[in-house]
Design a protein around this motif. Structure first.
Motif, mmCIF file in Angstrom:
data_model
loop_
_atom_site.group_PDB
_atom_site.id
_atom_site.type_symbol
_atom_site.label_atom_id
_atom_site.label_comp_id
_atom_site.label_asym_id
_atom_site.label_seq_id
_atom_site.Cartn_x
_atom_site.Cartn_y
_atom_site.Cartn_z
ATOM 1 N N ARG A 50 -18.099 -57.812 156.234
ATOM 2 C CA ARG A 50 -17.999 -57.856 154.778
ATOM 3 C C ARG A 50 -18.828 -56.728 154.171
ATOM 4 O O ARG A 50 -19.933 -56.445 154.630
ATOM 5 N N GLU A 58 -14.566 -58.328 146.474
ATOM 6 C CA GLU A 58 -14.720 -58.678 147.881
ATOM 7 C C GLU A 58 -14.148 -57.530 148.696
ATOM 8 O O GLU A 58 -13.038 -57.078 148.436
ATOM 9 N N PRO A 152 -12.778 -61.814 143.783
ATOM 10 C CA PRO A 152 -12.877 -62.214 145.185
ATOM 11 C C PRO A 152 -11.834 -63.291 145.495
ATOM 12 O O PRO A 152 -11.518 -64.122 144.643
#
Length: 178
Positions: A50, A58, A152
Motif C-alpha cells: 500500500r 488509496e 478509497p
C-alpha cells in the motif's frame, strides 16, 4: 497471494482528487525505479504494497507473476487509474455503465468489449463502476504496476463472464484485502 505490507494511510481525504490527478500520480510512481525495485516479487502469486496516494486516495504497488490476473471486477463508487511500471499488462473492459445495485445477472450488448495493452510507462484512468479485468499475459516475465483509487475503495464487486452474460459473484470489503 502474499500479505500486504502497509504504509500508514493519510489522516484525511480530500474530496477533490480527479482521475487525471490519480493518473499523474500512478505515472510518477511507476517511473520511480527505487520504489518499483522495493516490491518483493513472488513467482506464484501477486504481491502488493500500500502507498500513500494523493489527497487521501488509496494506492497500491502490485507485482504480477506470469499468467496472473484479477478476474472481472469493478471499484464501486471509486474512480481510479493505473500505470504499468515493468512488463506488459492487458486490460479487458466493458464500455457500458452497469447498474450500481439490484442485479445478479446481466446480458451485455454487442460491441461493449474493449481491450488494451499497457506497456511500461503507459497508464489509464477510469470512472466509477468501470468493469474490467487486468492480467499479465506473459508466460515468462513479471509485470509491476501502480494503482490509485478515490475515494478509497468502499468495496469491490467480482464478476464471472460467460459469453455475453455477466454474473455478480462476490462483494469484497476493505477488510478482505487489507
Amino acid at each position: 497471494m502474499s500479505p500486504p505490507a502497509s504504509a500508514s494511510p493519510p489522516a484525511s481525504a480530500s474530496a477533490g482528487v480527479s482521475a487525471s490527478e490519480l493518473l499523474d500520480f500512478v505515472r510518477r510512481a511507476a517511473a520511480d525505479s527505487a520504489l518499483i525495485d522495493s516490491l518483493p516479487l513472488d513467482p506464484e502469486g501477486r504481491t502488493w504494497v500500500r502507498l500513500d496516494g494523493p489527497g487521501g486516495s488509496e494506492a497500491w504497488l502490485i507485482g504480477w507473476p506470469p499468467g496472473t490476473g484479477t478476474g472481472w471486477h469493478d471499484h464501486a463508487e471509486s474512480q481510479g487509474a493505473f500505470a504499468t511500471a515493468r512488463g506488459t499488462l492487458r486490460e479487458n473492459a466493458l464500455a457500458a455503465r452497469l447498474p450500481a445495485s439490484g442485479w445478479k445477472t446481466l446480458e451485455l450488448a454487442d460491441g461493449v468489449d474493449r481491450e488494451r495493452e499497457l506497456t511500461a510507462g503507459q497508464g489509464r484512468a477510469f470512472g466509477r463502476h468501470h468493469v474490467h479485468e487486468v492480467f499479465n499475459a506473459s508466460q515468462t516475465e513479471h509485470a509491476v504496476s501502480v494503482h490509485a483509487y478515490h475515494p478509497p475503495l468502499p468495496l469491490l464487486r467480482r464478476f464471472s463472464r460467460t459469453g455475453a452474460v455477466l454474473r455478480l459473484e462476490q462483494v469484497e470489503r476493505p477488510e478482505d484485502w487489507q
